[in-house]
Design a protein around this motif. Structure first.
Motif, PDB file in Angstrom:
ATOM      1  N   ILE A   1       0.819  11.299   8.863  1.00 58.43           N
ATOM      2  CA  ILE A   1       0.699  10.296   8.072  1.00 58.43           C
ATOM      3  C   ILE A   1      -0.693   9.948   7.500  1.00 58.43           C
ATOM      4  O   ILE A   1      -0.958   9.224   8.683  1.00 58.43           O
ATOM      5  CB  ILE A   1       2.198   9.605   8.246  1.00 58.43           C
ATOM      6  CG1 ILE A   1       3.423   9.781   8.281  1.00 58.43           C
ATOM      7  CG2 ILE A   1       1.942   8.302   7.093  1.00 58.43           C
ATOM      8  CD1 ILE A   1       4.097  10.256   7.102  1.00 58.43           C
ATOM      9  N   VAL A   2      -0.803   9.455   6.440  1.00 58.31           N
ATOM     10  CA  VAL A   2      -2.263   9.406   6.541  1.00 58.31           C
ATOM     11  C   VAL A   2      -2.028   8.103   4.778  1.00 58.31           C
ATOM     12  O   VAL A   2      -1.818   8.132   4.048  1.00 58.31           O
ATOM     13  CB  VAL A   2      -3.229  10.162   5.426  1.00 58.31           C
ATOM     14  CG1 VAL A   2      -4.370   9.802   5.467  1.00 58.31           C
ATOM     15  CG2 VAL A   2      -3.405  11.159   6.547  1.00 58.31           C
ATOM     16  N   CYS A   3      -3.065   7.059   5.425  1.00 59.68           N
ATOM     17  CA  CYS A   3      -2.678   6.216   3.977  1.00 59.68           C
ATOM     18  C   CYS A   3      -4.134   6.167   3.272  1.00 59.68           C
ATOM     19  O   CYS A   3      -4.696   6.874   3.225  1.00 59.68           O
ATOM     20  CB  CYS A   3      -3.850   4.573   5.102  1.00 59.68           C
ATOM     21  SG  CYS A   3      -4.289   3.392   4.231  1.00 59.68           S
ATOM     22  N   ASP A   4      -3.249   6.142   2.206  1.00 55.05           N
ATOM     23  CA  ASP A   4      -4.290   6.520   0.607  1.00 55.05           C
ATOM     24  C   ASP A   4      -5.890   6.009   0.366  1.00 55.05           C
ATOM     25  O   ASP A   4      -5.718   4.919   1.450  1.00 55.05           O
ATOM     26  CB  ASP A   4      -3.193   5.340  -0.644  1.00 55.05           C
ATOM     27  CG  ASP A   4      -3.493   6.718  -1.617  1.00 55.05           C
ATOM     28  OD1 ASP A   4      -2.877   7.461  -2.379  1.00 55.05           O
ATOM     29  OD2 ASP A   4      -4.192   5.591  -2.480  1.00 55.05           O
ATOM     30  N   GLN A   5      -6.319   6.693  -0.428  1.00 54.45           N
ATOM     31  CA  GLN A   5      -7.940   6.436   0.453  1.00 54.45           C
ATOM     32  C   GLN A   5      -8.054   4.844  -0.733  1.00 54.45           C
ATOM     33  O   GLN A   5      -9.042   4.740  -0.738  1.00 54.45           O
ATOM     34  CB  GLN A   5      -8.646   7.848  -0.212  1.00 54.45           C
ATOM     35  CG  GLN A   5      -8.793   9.034   0.717  1.00 54.45           C
ATOM     36  CD  GLN A   5      -9.476   8.958   1.743  1.00 54.45           C
ATOM     37  OE1 GLN A   5     -10.161   8.278   1.572  1.00 54.45           O
ATOM     38  NE2 GLN A   5      -9.844   9.722   2.032  1.00 54.45           N
TER      39      GLN A   5
ATOM     40  N   GLY B   1       0.945  -1.537  -0.183  1.00 52.20           N
ATOM     41  CA  GLY B   1      -0.326  -0.345  -0.391  1.00 52.20           C
ATOM     42  C   GLY B   1       1.215   0.862  -0.133  1.00 52.20           C
ATOM     43  O   GLY B   1       1.878   1.421   0.108  1.00 52.20           O
ATOM     44  N   ASP B   2       0.070   2.014  -0.082  1.00 48.86           N
ATOM     45  CA  ASP B   2       0.922   3.906  -0.318  1.00 48.86           C
ATOM     46  C   ASP B   2       0.923   4.497   0.915  1.00 48.86           C
ATOM     47  O   ASP B   2      -1.058   4.440   1.798  1.00 48.86           O
ATOM     48  CB  ASP B   2       0.634   4.433  -1.589  1.00 48.86           C
ATOM     49  CG  ASP B   2       0.769   3.393  -2.434  1.00 48.86           C
ATOM     50  OD1 ASP B   2       1.414   2.909  -2.535  1.00 48.86           O
ATOM     51  OD2 ASP B   2       0.281   3.994  -3.502  1.00 48.86           O
ATOM     52  N   PHE B   3       1.348   5.366   1.852  1.00 52.45           N
ATOM     53  CA  PHE B   3       1.016   6.704   2.925  1.00 52.45           C
ATOM     54  C   PHE B   3       1.145   7.565   2.395  1.00 52.45           C
ATOM     55  O   PHE B   3       3.009   8.115   1.659  1.00 52.45           O
ATOM     56  CB  PHE B   3       1.822   5.723   3.862  1.00 52.45           C
ATOM     57  CG  PHE B   3       1.560   4.734   4.756  1.00 52.45           C
ATOM     58  CD1 PHE B   3       0.611   4.633   5.813  1.00 52.45           C
ATOM     59  CD2 PHE B   3       1.472   3.163   4.311  1.00 52.45           C
ATOM     60  CE1 PHE B   3      -0.313   3.612   6.650  1.00 52.45           C
ATOM     61  CE2 PHE B   3       0.980   2.374   4.533  1.00 52.45           C
ATOM     62  CZ  PHE B   3       0.237   2.451   5.757  1.00 52.45           C
TER      63      PHE B   3
END
Length: 209
Positions: A79-83, A43-45
Motif C-alpha cells: 500500500i502506497v500513499c498517492d503522490q 487522502g488516497d492510497f
C-alpha cells in the motif's frame, strides 16, 4: 460500513492513533509481518502489485491491513500513499483490535467478509494485469521476430540468373548423337561426290560438216 454498531465504532475509535502519511510513502509492503491496520480519514492510497502497478485505489472511509490481523498472516499487498497529496489515517494495533472484537464478536464476521472481498478483488485484478502483460510481451516478441526476418531479407545479396541446362543443345562430345555409318557411305557415293568427265571427242575432229 463493515460494522454499523455505534458502540463498536466508539470503542474502536478510542483505541486508534491518528497519523499523517507523506505523499508516495509505502505504508506497508507485501510479505512483511503486520501488527496494525489503518482507517483512511483523508487522502488516497494505492494497492500496488510488483511488475504490474496500481490495481486498486482506497479512499476516505476505507480501511486496510486487516487481513494480516484477522488471519495472522503476512501482508498480502503493498500500500502506497498517492503522490499528489498528504493523507490522514487512524491506526489500530492488533492487541487493541483483538480486545474490541472480544467485546463485539458479531462485528468479526462483517469485517472478515469485507477483508475477504477485498482480497479476492485484489487477486483477480492482479491476475488480469499479469495476463495483459503476458499478451503484450508475446506481441512484442512476435513483432521483433518479424522485423528481424525483414532485415535479413533486405540485407541478403541478389542471386545472379543462371541458364537452364535443358535449353542448351549439345555440340558434339560424349553427349552428341551417334553417327550412322550407312548414312556416311550413302553420302560418299552420291552423284555430287563423283568427279565430272569431259564428253568423248569426235573422231573427225573439230570442223564444219
Amino acid at each position: 460500513e463493515a460494522c454499523e454498531n455505534v458502540e463498536f465504532v466508539h470503542e474502536i475509535t478510542t483505541k486508534m492513533v491518528p497519523r499523517v502519511i507523506e505523499p508516495g510513502m509505502v505504508v506497508m509492503r507485501k510479505g512483511e509481518r503486520g501488527s496494525n491496520m489503518y482507517f483512511i480519514t483523508y487522502g488516497d492510497f494505492n494497492i500496488v502489485v510488483e511488475n504490474v502497478g496500481v490495481v486498486f485505489t482506497l479512499r476516505k472511509g476505507n480501511f486496510f491491513g486487516e487481513i494480516a490481523l484477522l488471519h495472522n498472516v503476512k501482508r498480502t499487498a503493498t500500500i502506497v500513499c498517492d503522490q499528489r497529496r498528504y493523507a490522514n489515517v487512524l491506526t489500530l494495533e492488533k492487541r487493541d483490535f483483538d480486545e474490541v472484537l472480544q467485546v463485539f464478536p458479531q462485528c468479526l464476521s462483517a469485517i472478515s467478509k469485507a477483508a475477504g472481498d477485498r482480497l479476492k478483488q485484489i487477486l483477480e485484478q492482479e491476475a488480469e494485469e499479469q495476463r495483459k502483460q503476458r499478451e503484450q510481451r508475446a506481441a512484442e516478441r512476435a513483432e521483433e521476430e518479424r522485423m528481424k526476418k525483414m532485415q535479413e531479407l533486405a540485407s541478403a545479396p541478389a542471386a545472379a540468373p543462371t541458364a537452364d541446362a535443358s535449353d542448351e543443345k549439345p555440340v558434339g562430345g560424349a553427349d552428341a548423337a551417334p553417327v550412322d555409318p550407312a548414312a556416311v557411305e550413302s553420302v560418299s557415293e552420291s552423284p555430287a561426290s563423283v568427279p565430272l568427265q569431259p564428253p568423248p571427242a569426235d573422231e573427225d575432229g573439230p570442223g564444219l560438216k
